[in-house]
Design a protein around this motif. Structure first.
Motif, PDB file in Angstrom:
ATOM      1  N   LEU A   1       0.839  -1.208   0.000  1.00  0.00           N
ATOM      2  CA  LEU A   1       0.000   0.000   0.000  1.00  0.00           C
ATOM      3  C   LEU A   1       0.871   1.253   0.000  1.00  0.00           C
ATOM      4  N   ARG A   2       1.946   1.209   0.778  1.00  0.00           N
ATOM      5  CA  ARG A   2       2.862   2.358   0.823  1.00  0.00           C
ATOM      6  C   ARG A   2       3.518   2.564  -0.535  1.00  0.00           C
ATOM      7  N   TRP A   3       3.938   1.493  -1.163  1.00  0.00           N
ATOM      8  CA  TRP A   3       4.549   1.592  -2.494  1.00  0.00           C
ATOM      9  C   TRP A   3       3.581   2.230  -3.489  1.00  0.00           C
ATOM     10  N   GLU A   4       2.339   1.773  -3.473  1.00  0.00           N
ATOM     11  CA  GLU A   4       1.336   2.291  -4.404  1.00  0.00           C
ATOM     12  C   GLU A   4       1.062   3.771  -4.149  1.00  0.00           C
ATOM     13  N   PHE A   5       0.952   4.141  -2.877  1.00  0.00           N
ATOM     14  CA  PHE A   5       0.655   5.545  -2.552  1.00  0.00           C
ATOM     15  C   PHE A   5       1.816   6.445  -2.940  1.00  0.00           C
ATOM     16  N   THR A   6       3.040   5.999  -2.652  1.00  0.00           N
ATOM     17  CA  THR A   6       4.223   6.787  -3.004  1.00  0.00           C
ATOM     18  C   THR A   6       4.340   6.963  -4.509  1.00  0.00           C
ATOM     19  N   ALA A   7       3.971   5.926  -5.261  1.00  0.00           N
ATOM     20  CA  ALA A   7       4.023   6.020  -6.718  1.00  0.00           C
ATOM     21  C   ALA A   7       2.922   6.914  -7.274  1.00  0.00           C
ATOM     22  N   SER A   8       1.825   7.058  -6.535  1.00  0.00           N
ATOM     23  CA  SER A   8       0.676   7.828  -7.026  1.00  0.00           C
ATOM     24  C   SER A   8       0.739   9.306  -6.655  1.00  0.00           C
TER      25      SER A   8
ATOM     26  N   LEU B   1      -9.268  10.486  -2.081  1.00  0.00           N
ATOM     27  CA  LEU B   1     -10.325   9.484  -2.222  1.00  0.00           C
ATOM     28  C   LEU B   1     -10.145   8.626  -3.468  1.00  0.00           C
ATOM     29  N   GLU B   2      -9.495   9.181  -4.500  1.00  0.00           N
ATOM     30  CA  GLU B   2      -9.297   8.402  -5.719  1.00  0.00           C
ATOM     31  C   GLU B   2      -8.381   7.203  -5.476  1.00  0.00           C
ATOM     32  N   PHE B   3      -7.641   7.235  -4.374  1.00  0.00           N
ATOM     33  CA  PHE B   3      -6.747   6.120  -4.055  1.00  0.00           C
ATOM     34  C   PHE B   3      -7.523   4.903  -3.548  1.00  0.00           C
ATOM     35  N   ASP B   4      -8.805   5.079  -3.244  1.00  0.00           N
ATOM     36  CA  ASP B   4      -9.608   3.973  -2.723  1.00  0.00           C
ATOM     37  C   ASP B   4      -9.689   2.827  -3.725  1.00  0.00           C
ATOM     38  N   SER B   5      -9.713   3.156  -5.021  1.00  0.00           N
ATOM     39  CA  SER B   5      -9.779   2.090  -6.034  1.00  0.00           C
ATOM     40  C   SER B   5      -8.512   1.239  -6.011  1.00  0.00           C
ATOM     41  N   VAL B   6      -7.368   1.869  -5.721  1.00  0.00           N
ATOM     42  CA  VAL B   6      -6.111   1.130  -5.622  1.00  0.00           C
ATOM     43  C   VAL B   6      -6.153   0.195  -4.418  1.00  0.00           C
ATOM     44  N   ILE B   7      -6.708   0.677  -3.310  1.00  0.00           N
ATOM     45  CA  ILE B   7      -6.825  -0.153  -2.102  1.00  0.00           C
ATOM     46  C   ILE B   7      -7.692  -1.372  -2.384  1.00  0.00           C
ATOM     47  N   GLN B   8      -8.828  -1.141  -3.039  1.00  0.00           N
ATOM     48  CA  GLN B   8      -9.732  -2.247  -3.334  1.00  0.00           C
ATOM     49  C   GLN B   8      -9.067  -3.273  -4.261  1.00  0.00           C
ATOM     50  N   LYS B   9      -8.334  -2.775  -5.246  1.00  0.00           N
ATOM     51  CA  LYS B   9      -7.655  -3.672  -6.187  1.00  0.00           C
ATOM     52  C   LYS B   9      -6.592  -4.502  -5.473  1.00  0.00           C
ATOM     53  N   LEU B  10      -5.843  -3.849  -4.576  1.00  0.00           N
ATOM     54  CA  LEU B  10      -4.798  -4.559  -3.837  1.00  0.00           C
ATOM     55  C   LEU B  10      -5.397  -5.580  -2.882  1.00  0.00           C
ATOM     56  N   GLN B  11      -6.499  -5.213  -2.234  1.00  0.00           N
ATOM     57  CA  GLN B  11      -7.161  -6.149  -1.325  1.00  0.00           C
ATOM     58  C   GLN B  11      -7.686  -7.358  -2.090  1.00  0.00           C
TER      59      GLN B  11
ATOM     60  N   GLY C   1      -0.757 -13.179  -1.199  1.00  0.00           N
ATOM     61  CA  GLY C   1       0.629 -12.742  -1.100  1.00  0.00           C
ATOM     62  C   GLY C   1       0.870 -11.406  -1.733  1.00  0.00           C
ATOM     63  N   PRO C   2       2.096 -10.903  -1.605  1.00  0.00           N
ATOM     64  CA  PRO C   2       2.447  -9.572  -2.117  1.00  0.00           C
ATOM     65  C   PRO C   2       2.304  -9.488  -3.626  1.00  0.00           C
ATOM     66  N   SER C   3       2.129  -8.242  -4.108  1.00  0.00           N
ATOM     67  CA  SER C   3       1.952  -8.030  -5.542  1.00  0.00           C
ATOM     68  C   SER C   3       3.027  -7.145  -6.137  1.00  0.00           C
ATOM     69  N   LEU C   4       3.789  -6.430  -5.303  1.00  0.00           N
ATOM     70  CA  LEU C   4       4.762  -5.473  -5.829  1.00  0.00           C
ATOM     71  C   LEU C   4       6.181  -5.920  -5.479  1.00  0.00           C
ATOM     72  N   GLY C   5       7.052  -4.923  -5.264  1.00  0.00           N
ATOM     73  CA  GLY C   5       8.462  -5.222  -5.032  1.00  0.00           C
ATOM     74  C   GLY C   5       8.747  -5.868  -3.695  1.00  0.00           C
ATOM     75  N   VAL C   6       7.813  -5.774  -2.755  1.00  0.00           N
ATOM     76  CA  VAL C   6       8.036  -6.353  -1.434  1.00  0.00           C
ATOM     77  C   VAL C   6       7.723  -7.847  -1.483  1.00  0.00           C
TER      78      VAL C   6
END
Length: 284
Positions: free
Chosen positions: A71-78, A94-104, A112-117
């Motif tokens: 989540l931190r990676w996604e927010f920092t990139a956005s 609020l537009e970041f909510d769609s990213v949260i839902q997608k990650l969840q 499991g993880p989806s990004l660099g972590v």
């Protein structure tokens, strides 16, 4: 492993506790866990932004912190740091909510993880530096310190945020950027003639470029919290005044007055911009 939450009284209670925790983040560790009967709260703070989640206690801590790291990676990139510092209204992202839902959804499907972590990296980090295990009593104690009821050491500058940028602050930033640009243009333009004809004019070039650097530093000092702010502010102001005084002759009186006035205005606004009260902080 599913990250879906059971519905019930504990879930509602946990949601209410998130509000209490958000007011105490400046006084809490950067990473921690607040355990409950069926639901745990995990939180992670980084670069002035806090990431919190409620999940079933059966979910391993490593997976929970993987989710927060993703989540931190996604927010920092956005969003840039400046966007966070300039946030003035509640829930500005609020537009970041769609990213949260997608990650969840990804974690619910793959677990499991989806990004660099990677899970192994987080597990190793948790073994080396275990997250703090807290209770709501600890959080409420910290919240009392945040409200001035309990004496508490000052939090680190990394997680501190300043009050929203005001209209005079935006004006000072624009004027400071203008002054910085003028100093840079004059300095670069003067370099050509200095190295061709007049090596003694090198000090004029230094004065212009030094004034440029100080203007940029004033902008940064206004936008972001820094230790020893008063000392740095007056040091930058003094250097700008000395540089412009040295440039008398290359600049007329009105130009000198303009540059010095902008520097004084920026210093005043920088010193008057206080740390943000966590109780009125903006959420994601």
């Amino acid at each position: 492993m599913r990250m879906d939450l059971p519905k019930g009284l504990e879930l509602q209670e946990r949601k209410q506790q998130l509000k209490v925790i958000s007011k105490s983040l400046n006084f809490l560790p950067e990473r921690g866990t607040i355990k409950g009967h069926e639901l745990h709260i995990y939180f992670l703070s980084s670069e002035g932004v806090a990431y919190l989640m409620v999940c079933a206690c059966s979910l391993p801590a490593a997976v929970a912190f993987c989710f927060l790291e993703d989540l931190r990676w996604e927010f920092t990139a956005s969003f840039e740091n400046s966007a966070v510092a300039l946030a003035t209204r509640p829930y500005p992202f609020l537009e970041f909510d769609s990213v949260i839902q997608k990650l969840q959804q990804h974690y619910n499907q793959s677990g499991g993880p989806s990004l660099g972590v990677t899970l192994a990296e987080v597990q190793e980090e948790l073994r080396a530096s275990p997250p703090h295990i807290l209770t709501m009593e600890d959080v409420q104690l910290s919240n009392g310190a945040a409200n001035g009821h309990i004496e508490q050491p000052a939090p680190s500058g990394q997680n501190q945020r300043l009050e929203p940028v005001s209209a005079p602050g935006i004006l000072s930033l624009v004027l400071n950027i203008m002054c910085a640009a003028l100093n840079l243009i004059r300095g670069v333009h003067l370099i050509e003639y200095t190295f061709q004809d007049d090596y003694e004019g090198i000090w004029n070039v230094v004065a212009f470029l030094l004034a440029f650097v100080c203007c940029v530093c004033q902008c940064h000092l206004y936008l972001f919290h820094s230790s020893l702010k008063k000392l740095k502010s007056f040091t930058l102001l003094t250097i700008i005044i000395l540089c412009n005084t040295f440039l008398f002759g290359l600049r007329n009186v009105w130009q000198l007055a303009f540059h010095m006035s902008v520097a004084c205005l920026s210093t005043l606004l920088c010193l008057n911009r206080k740390l943000l009260d966590r109780s009125s902080d903006c959420g994601v």
